[in-house]
Design an enzyme around this catalytic site. Structure first.
Site, mmCIF file in Angstrom:
data_model
loop_
_atom_site.group_PDB
_atom_site.id
_atom_site.type_symbol
_atom_site.label_atom_id
_atom_site.label_comp_id
_atom_site.label_asym_id
_atom_site.label_seq_id
_atom_site.Cartn_x
_atom_site.Cartn_y
_atom_site.Cartn_z
ATOM 1 N N ASP A 42 20.533 28.927 47.678
ATOM 2 C CA ASP A 42 20.996 29.061 49.056
ATOM 3 C C ASP A 42 22.480 28.706 49.128
ATOM 4 O O ASP A 42 22.931 27.736 48.526
ATOM 5 C CB ASP A 42 20.184 28.144 49.979
ATOM 6 C CG ASP A 42 20.341 28.526 51.439
ATOM 7 O OD1 ASP A 42 19.348 29.001 52.032
ATOM 8 O OD2 ASP A 42 21.450 28.375 51.992
ATOM 9 N N ASN B 79 10.617 30.209 57.693
ATOM 10 C CA ASN B 79 10.997 30.250 59.100
ATOM 11 C C ASN B 79 10.567 31.603 59.644
ATOM 12 O O ASN B 79 10.607 32.608 58.921
ATOM 13 C CB ASN B 79 12.513 30.071 59.261
ATOM 14 C CG ASN B 79 12.969 28.675 58.875
ATOM 15 O OD1 ASN B 79 12.231 27.710 59.074
ATOM 16 N ND2 ASN B 79 14.160 28.567 58.329
ATOM 17 N N HIS C 96 11.827 35.609 53.324
ATOM 18 C CA HIS C 96 12.216 34.717 52.221
ATOM 19 C C HIS C 96 11.485 33.405 52.363
ATOM 20 O O HIS C 96 11.245 32.918 53.461
ATOM 21 C CB HIS C 96 13.724 34.496 52.191
ATOM 22 C CG HIS C 96 14.302 34.059 53.499
ATOM 23 N ND1 HIS C 96 14.528 34.943 54.527
ATOM 24 C CD2 HIS C 96 14.677 32.840 53.949
ATOM 25 C CE1 HIS C 96 15.020 34.288 55.554
ATOM 26 N NE2 HIS C 96 15.117 32.999 55.246
HETATM 27 P P1 5GP Z 1 16.568 31.403 57.429
HETATM 28 O O1 5GP Z 1 17.262 30.525 58.426
HETATM 29 O O2 5GP Z 1 16.687 32.864 57.801
HETATM 30 O O3 5GP Z 1 15.141 30.996 57.148
HETATM 31 O O4 5GP Z 1 17.308 31.193 56.068
HETATM 32 C C1 5GP Z 1 18.335 32.025 55.633
HETATM 33 C C2 5GP Z 1 19.033 31.277 54.545
HETATM 34 O O5 5GP Z 1 19.868 32.182 53.862
HETATM 35 C C3 5GP Z 1 19.918 30.137 55.056
HETATM 36 O O6 5GP Z 1 19.486 28.910 54.489
HETATM 37 C C4 5GP Z 1 21.318 30.538 54.606
HETATM 38 O O7 5GP Z 1 22.102 29.443 54.189
HETATM 39 C C5 5GP Z 1 21.042 31.520 53.491
HETATM 40 N N1 5GP Z 1 22.062 32.548 53.335
HETATM 41 C C6 5GP Z 1 22.602 33.305 54.316
HETATM 42 N N2 5GP Z 1 23.509 34.161 53.805
HETATM 43 C C7 5GP Z 1 23.522 33.938 52.460
HETATM 44 C C8 5GP Z 1 24.268 34.523 51.393
HETATM 45 O O8 5GP Z 1 25.089 35.421 51.559
HETATM 46 N N3 5GP Z 1 24.017 34.046 50.149
HETATM 47 C C9 5GP Z 1 23.096 33.054 49.912
HETATM 48 N N4 5GP Z 1 22.935 32.671 48.651
HETATM 49 N N5 5GP Z 1 22.393 32.481 50.900
HETATM 50 C C10 5GP Z 1 22.602 32.920 52.162
#
Ligand code: 5GP
Length: 105
Positions: free
Chosen positions: A29, A85, A98
């Protein structure tokens, strides 16, 4: 339009890739909430848990098997949690399914 995770899968955006097979990728992440914070991502663009159907059963099971394997490889099998989430009010920002794997060991 492809999601940010599809761009990562297609190597259009760089990321730290921990594991990859024909249907799943695991990346670090970009904004870790724990010492180890990985994302287990199906290559198939499924927006949320709510968008799963029966044909995704094996894929979802395999996401958990990959989580188990990665945790074992990182020696954190007894110190991690898994989290989905779901939708914006459920803290989901990226609408590409994810599974978060977190550990503070
Ligand atoms: P969500 O809030 O949708 O469950 O989690 C999305 C996750 O994706 C977040 O923890 C965020 O930090 C991560 N994330 C968003 N954009 C990127 C990216 O471009 N690269 C990586 N490695 N993680 C990302």
């Amino acid at each position: 339009m492809s999601t940010i995770f599809t761009k990562i899968i297609n190597r259009e955006i760089p990321s730290d890739i921990i594991y990859e097979d024909s249907e799943i990728i695991v990346i670090k992440d970009i904004k870790p909430e724990a010492k180890i914070h990985l994302l287990i991502i199906p290559k198939k663009e499924i927006a949320t848990i709510n968008d799963l159907d029966e044909s995704d059963s094996t894929l979802i099971a395999n996401m958990f098997f990959v989580a188990k394997k990665v945790a074992k490889d990182l020696w954190i099998s007894e110190w991690y949690k898994l989290k989905f989430n779901v939708w914006k009010l459920g803290w989901q920002e990226v609408m590409h399914l994810h599974l978060h794997l977190l550990s503070n060991i």
